[in-house]
Design a protein around this motif. Sequence first.
Motif, mmCIF file in Angstrom:
data_model
loop_
_atom_site.group_PDB
_atom_site.id
_atom_site.type_symbol
_atom_site.label_atom_id
_atom_site.label_comp_id
_atom_site.label_asym_id
_atom_site.label_seq_id
_atom_site.Cartn_x
_atom_site.Cartn_y
_atom_site.Cartn_z
ATOM 1 N N ALA A 13 120.704 67.134 58.902
ATOM 2 C CA ALA A 13 120.938 65.746 59.300
ATOM 3 C C ALA A 13 119.815 65.242 60.206
ATOM 4 N N ALA A 14 119.353 66.070 61.128
ATOM 5 C CA ALA A 14 118.270 65.665 62.029
ATOM 6 C C ALA A 14 116.969 65.445 61.255
ATOM 7 N N ILE A 15 116.660 66.341 60.347
ATOM 8 C CA ILE A 15 115.444 66.181 59.537
ATOM 9 C C ILE A 15 115.537 64.938 58.671
ATOM 10 N N GLY A 16 116.684 64.713 58.074
ATOM 11 C CA GLY A 16 116.876 63.536 57.231
ATOM 12 C C GLY A 16 116.749 62.239 58.011
ATOM 13 N N ALA A 17 117.336 62.195 59.210
ATOM 14 C CA ALA A 17 117.243 60.988 60.035
ATOM 15 C C ALA A 17 115.803 60.732 60.470
ATOM 16 N N TRP A 18 115.093 61.807 60.876
ATOM 17 C CA TRP A 18 113.694 61.651 61.268
ATOM 18 C C TRP A 18 112.846 61.169 60.084
ATOM 19 N N ALA A 19 113.050 61.768 58.912
ATOM 20 C CA ALA A 19 112.262 61.407 57.729
ATOM 21 C C ALA A 19 112.532 59.969 57.302
ATOM 22 N N LEU A 20 113.782 59.542 57.359
ATOM 23 C CA LEU A 20 114.117 58.164 56.997
ATOM 24 C C LEU A 20 113.500 57.170 57.977
ATOM 25 N N ARG A 21 113.554 57.501 59.250
ATOM 26 C CA ARG A 21 112.957 56.627 60.258
ATOM 27 C C ARG A 21 111.448 56.535 60.079
ATOM 28 N N ARG A 22 110.809 57.662 59.803
ATOM 29 C CA ARG A 22 109.361 57.683 59.594
ATOM 30 C C ARG A 22 108.979 56.917 58.322
ATOM 31 N N TYR A 23 109.777 57.057 57.279
ATOM 32 C CA TYR A 23 109.555 56.329 56.022
ATOM 33 C C TYR A 23 109.559 54.824 56.277
ATOM 34 N N ILE A 24 110.569 54.349 56.982
ATOM 35 C CA ILE A 24 110.680 52.916 57.244
ATOM 36 C C ILE A 24 109.523 52.437 58.121
ATOM 37 N N PHE A 25 109.168 53.209 59.146
ATOM 38 C CA PHE A 25 108.067 52.811 60.020
ATOM 39 C C PHE A 25 106.752 52.705 59.253
ATOM 40 N N LEU A 26 106.419 53.735 58.472
ATOM 41 C CA LEU A 26 105.145 53.724 57.743
ATOM 42 C C LEU A 26 105.107 52.605 56.703
ATOM 43 N N LEU A 27 106.221 52.379 56.032
ATOM 44 C CA LEU A 27 106.268 51.330 55.015
ATOM 45 C C LEU A 27 106.131 49.953 55.651
ATOM 46 N N MET A 28 106.803 49.716 56.756
ATOM 47 C CA MET A 28 106.714 48.415 57.426
ATOM 48 C C MET A 28 105.327 48.176 58.003
ATOM 49 N N ARG A 29 104.703 49.229 58.543
ATOM 50 C CA ARG A 29 103.346 49.079 59.077
ATOM 51 C C ARG A 29 102.365 48.739 57.958
ATOM 52 N N ALA A 30 102.492 49.404 56.822
ATOM 53 C CA ALA A 30 101.609 49.121 55.697
ATOM 54 C C ALA A 30 101.826 47.704 55.166
ATOM 55 N N GLU A 31 103.067 47.267 55.093
ATOM 56 C CA GLU A 31 103.341 45.927 54.584
ATOM 57 C C GLU A 31 102.884 44.845 55.554
ATOM 58 N N GLN A 32 103.028 45.096 56.854
ATOM 59 C CA GLN A 32 102.533 44.135 57.836
ATOM 60 C C GLN A 32 101.016 44.006 57.716
ATOM 61 N N ALA A 33 100.343 45.126 57.532
ATOM 62 C CA ALA A 33 98.885 45.098 57.375
ATOM 63 C C ALA A 33 98.497 44.399 56.076
ATOM 64 N N ALA A 34 99.230 44.656 55.006
ATOM 65 C CA ALA A 34 98.915 44.046 53.714
ATOM 66 C C ALA A 34 99.054 42.527 53.771
ATOM 67 N N ASN A 35 100.001 42.031 54.555
ATOM 68 C CA ASN A 35 100.199 40.589 54.671
ATOM 69 C C ASN A 35 99.064 39.902 55.412
ATOM 70 N N GLN A 36 98.256 40.651 56.142
ATOM 71 C CA GLN A 36 97.152 40.078 56.908
ATOM 72 C C GLN A 36 95.787 40.418 56.326
ATOM 73 N N ALA A 37 95.747 41.082 55.192
ATOM 74 C CA ALA A 37 94.491 41.606 54.665
ATOM 75 C C ALA A 37 93.748 40.655 53.742
ATOM 76 N N SER A 38 94.282 39.479 53.505
ATOM 77 C CA SER A 38 93.603 38.508 52.648
ATOM 78 C C SER A 38 92.800 37.530 53.490
ATOM 79 N N CYS A 39 91.617 37.217 53.019
ATOM 80 C CA CYS A 39 90.779 36.240 53.704
ATOM 81 C C CYS A 39 91.463 34.871 53.646
ATOM 82 N N PRO A 40 91.567 34.178 54.778
ATOM 83 C CA PRO A 40 92.214 32.861 54.783
ATOM 84 C C PRO A 40 91.471 31.809 53.959
ATOM 85 N N ASP A 41 90.154 31.962 53.785
ATOM 86 C CA ASP A 41 89.386 30.964 53.029
ATOM 87 C C ASP A 41 89.325 31.267 51.537
ATOM 88 N N CYS A 42 88.781 32.423 51.175
ATOM 89 C CA CYS A 42 88.557 32.720 49.750
ATOM 90 C C CYS A 42 89.695 33.520 49.132
#
Length: 129
Positions: free
Chosen positions: A65-94
């Motif tokens: 249960a502890a490993i599963g909770a840690w892995a799920l929390r880490r999964y959500i953190f890494l996915l949200m960080r990547a998606e936040q970065a992806a939303n800012q990775a496009s040039c505003p002009d071109c």
Amino acid sequence: MENRLVDNFKRIGFRKWYERQLLSSHAHMVLAFLSVIALVGAMEAFRTAQGDAQLANVLFVVVCAAIGAWALRRYIFLLMRAEQAANQASCPDCGDYGRFHVVGHRPRVHEIDLRCRKCSRDWVFSALK
């Protein structure tokens, strides 16, 4: 954390960093899934166990249960960080996606200055704190 992000953007580029973040997050999702399977197995084994074996199974349930909770929390953190970065990775002009140079960064306000490789426009990337 932010300096490592800047170093990764400079060393391997945004697109490879993003791909690695997604692979790492999904590996944690697989670990969470496997820990749920192990947890169910340990609970099933607990029903038929006697004495010390029951104690070992309780310990195994807690560990899974502890490993599963840690892995799920880490999964959500890494996915949200990547998606936040992806939303800012496009040039505003071109609109060019993920093709930029790191110009500088301001660690106190958690911002990274970027410059588009195509049109040379500057913009600010807000890093996760």
